[in-house]
Motif scaffolding. Structure first.
Motif, PDB file in Angstrom:
ATOM      1  N   LEU A   1       0.696  -1.141  -0.036  1.00 19.68           N
ATOM      2  CA  LEU A   1      -0.102   0.069   0.006  1.00 19.68           C
ATOM      3  C   LEU A   1       0.809   1.201  -0.151  1.00 19.68           C
ATOM      4  CD1 LEU A   1      -3.316   0.608   1.807  1.00 19.68           C
ATOM      5  CD2 LEU A   1      -1.421   2.088   2.242  1.00 19.68           C
ATOM      6  N   PHE A   2       1.654   1.449   1.005  1.00 26.17           N
ATOM      7  CA  PHE A   2       2.567   2.553   0.943  1.00 26.17           C
ATOM      8  C   PHE A   2       3.599   2.632  -0.053  1.00 26.17           C
ATOM      9  CE2 PHE A   2       1.577   2.185   5.627  1.00 26.17           C
ATOM     10  CZ  PHE A   2       1.012   3.272   5.928  1.00 26.17           C
ATOM     11  N   GLU A   3       4.285   1.478  -0.323  1.00 28.51           N
ATOM     12  CA  GLU A   3       5.395   1.459  -1.643  1.00 28.51           C
ATOM     13  C   GLU A   3       4.704   1.740  -3.100  1.00 28.51           C
ATOM     14  OE1 GLU A   3       6.110  -1.952   1.530  1.00 28.51           O
ATOM     15  OE2 GLU A   3       4.344  -0.966   0.690  1.00 28.51           O
TER      16      GLU A   3
ATOM     17  N   VAL B   1      -4.964   0.845   8.111  1.00 27.10           N
ATOM     18  CA  VAL B   1      -4.836   0.029   9.079  1.00 27.10           C
ATOM     19  C   VAL B   1      -3.787  -0.898   8.747  1.00 27.10           C
ATOM     20  CG1 VAL B   1      -6.077  -1.854  10.428  1.00 27.10           C
ATOM     21  CG2 VAL B   1      -7.480   0.036   9.851  1.00 27.10           C
ATOM     22  N   VAL B   2      -2.585  -0.790   9.758  1.00 30.47           N
ATOM     23  CA  VAL B   2      -1.493  -1.785   9.353  1.00 30.47           C
ATOM     24  C   VAL B   2      -1.631  -2.984  10.391  1.00 30.47           C
ATOM     25  CG1 VAL B   2       0.887  -1.833   9.665  1.00 30.47           C
ATOM     26  CG2 VAL B   2       0.015  -0.082   8.355  1.00 30.47           C
ATOM     27  N   VAL B   3      -1.365  -4.023   9.792  1.00 29.78           N
ATOM     28  CA  VAL B   3      -1.305  -5.338  10.697  1.00 29.78           C
ATOM     29  C   VAL B   3      -0.005  -5.699  10.835  1.00 29.78           C
ATOM     30  CG1 VAL B   3      -1.814  -7.608  10.765  1.00 29.78           C
ATOM     31  CG2 VAL B   3      -3.574  -6.089   9.579  1.00 29.78           C
TER      32      VAL B   3
ATOM     33  N   SER C   1       4.513   3.725  11.888  1.00 29.34           N
ATOM     34  CA  SER C   1       4.360   5.114  11.957  1.00 29.34           C
ATOM     35  C   SER C   1       3.498   5.943  11.202  1.00 29.34           C
ATOM     36  CB  SER C   1       5.709   5.489  11.961  1.00 29.34           C
ATOM     37  OG  SER C   1       6.264   5.616  10.535  1.00 29.34           O
ATOM     38  N   ARG C   2       3.514   5.444   9.919  1.00 28.21           N
ATOM     39  CA  ARG C   2       2.321   5.899   8.961  1.00 28.21           C
ATOM     40  C   ARG C   2       0.901   5.593   8.884  1.00 28.21           C
ATOM     41  NH1 ARG C   2       5.964   5.747   3.348  1.00 28.21           N
ATOM     42  NH2 ARG C   2       4.185   7.037   2.552  1.00 28.21           N
ATOM     43  N   ALA C   3       0.682   4.485   9.793  1.00 27.79           N
ATOM     44  CA  ALA C   3      -0.730   4.012   9.860  1.00 27.79           C
ATOM     45  C   ALA C   3      -1.786   4.979  10.757  1.00 27.79           C
ATOM     46  CB  ALA C   3      -0.766   2.719  10.611  1.00 27.79           C
ATOM     47  N   ASP C   4      -3.044   4.871  10.574  1.00 29.82           N
ATOM     48  CA  ASP C   4      -4.012   5.652  11.253  1.00 29.82           C
ATOM     49  C   ASP C   4      -4.384   4.831  12.435  1.00 29.82           C
ATOM     50  OD1 ASP C   4      -4.811   8.108   9.719  1.00 29.82           O
ATOM     51  OD2 ASP C   4      -5.002   6.553   8.239  1.00 29.82           O
ATOM     52  N   TYR C   5      -4.420   3.287  12.476  1.00 34.07           N
ATOM     53  CA  TYR C   5      -4.386   2.398  13.320  1.00 34.07           C
ATOM     54  C   TYR C   5      -3.547   1.158  13.154  1.00 34.07           C
ATOM     55  CZ  TYR C   5      -8.869   4.773  13.853  1.00 34.07           C
ATOM     56  OH  TYR C   5      -9.902   5.637  14.170  1.00 34.07           O
TER      57      TYR C   5
END
Length: 199
Positions: free
Chosen positions: A113-115, A126-128, A165-169
């Motif tokens: 997603l970020f890449e 949301v990052v797992v 660090s870049r996630a909302d959750y």
């Protein structure tokens, strides 16, 4: 409708977490599954034209294509230029359908997603995540996986700490299924509260 991007490095429990969101009424779009489908259908002639000899009767031969693009940034860019627009088309159709069906939220599961800057196409990320030793243990249990393969995959992904660090959750899946379920419920409740329409 709230558009949620779900991501996480290999072995973090993203698929299981995605199902927990689905169980709570959020339809889910799996970017990896879409790519697999494209490799059997729509993308086949486009990839054959760009990378002759990489397709066969069953579609794209992933091993042959991998040989062509791995370690070749220019070839990878050319492949992404074929695949990414097709994936985005299907993602848009998914969001449109979820909205038409009256869903409160809809999730796109995007490993990179970020890449790939996909965070620009969603409202919430949301990052797992899980501790590194748990991640390694999970991944090395997969059939055909080796330490070398694991490290190569990991090297292509943004470090977990940066994703967090870049996630909302962040949902920590290292504490067991029940704890993850509780976190998913808390995240959904908070997202719905944040996006509630003022009366």
């Amino acid at each position: 409708m709230i558009r949620i991007g779900l991501t996480g490095s290999i072995g973090m429990g993203k698929t299981t977490t995605g199902k927990m969101f689905v169980d709570r009424g959020c339809p889910l779009h799996d970017a990896d599954a879409v790519v697999h489908d494209l490799y059997r259908n729509k993308a086949v002639p486009l990839i054959e034209a760009e990378f002759p000899g990489t397709t066969g009767p069953l579609g794209v031969d992933r091993a042959r294509l991998s040989d062509r693009v791995l370690g070749n940034p220019d070839a990878l860019k050319r492949l992404e230029a074929i695949i990414h627009p097709l994936v985005r088309q299907q993602e848009k159709a998914f969001f449109d359908k979820a909205r038409a069906d009256g869903a409160e939220c809809a999730i796109v599961d995007i490993p990179l997603l970020f890449e790939t800057n996909a965070q620009q196409r969603v409202d919430i990320v949301v990052v797992v995540s899980a501790a590194e030793d748990i991640q390694r243990q999970r991944v090395l249990q997969r059939p055909g996986m080796t330490e070398e393969k694991f490290l190569a995959i990991k090297a292509k992904q943004m470090p977990d700490a940066e994703k967090r660090s870049r996630a909302d959750y962040v949902i920590d899946t290292g504490k067991g299924l029940e704890a993850a379920e509780q976190q998913v419920e808390a995240v959904l409740a908070d997202i719905k509260r944040r996006f509630a329409q003022p009366s």
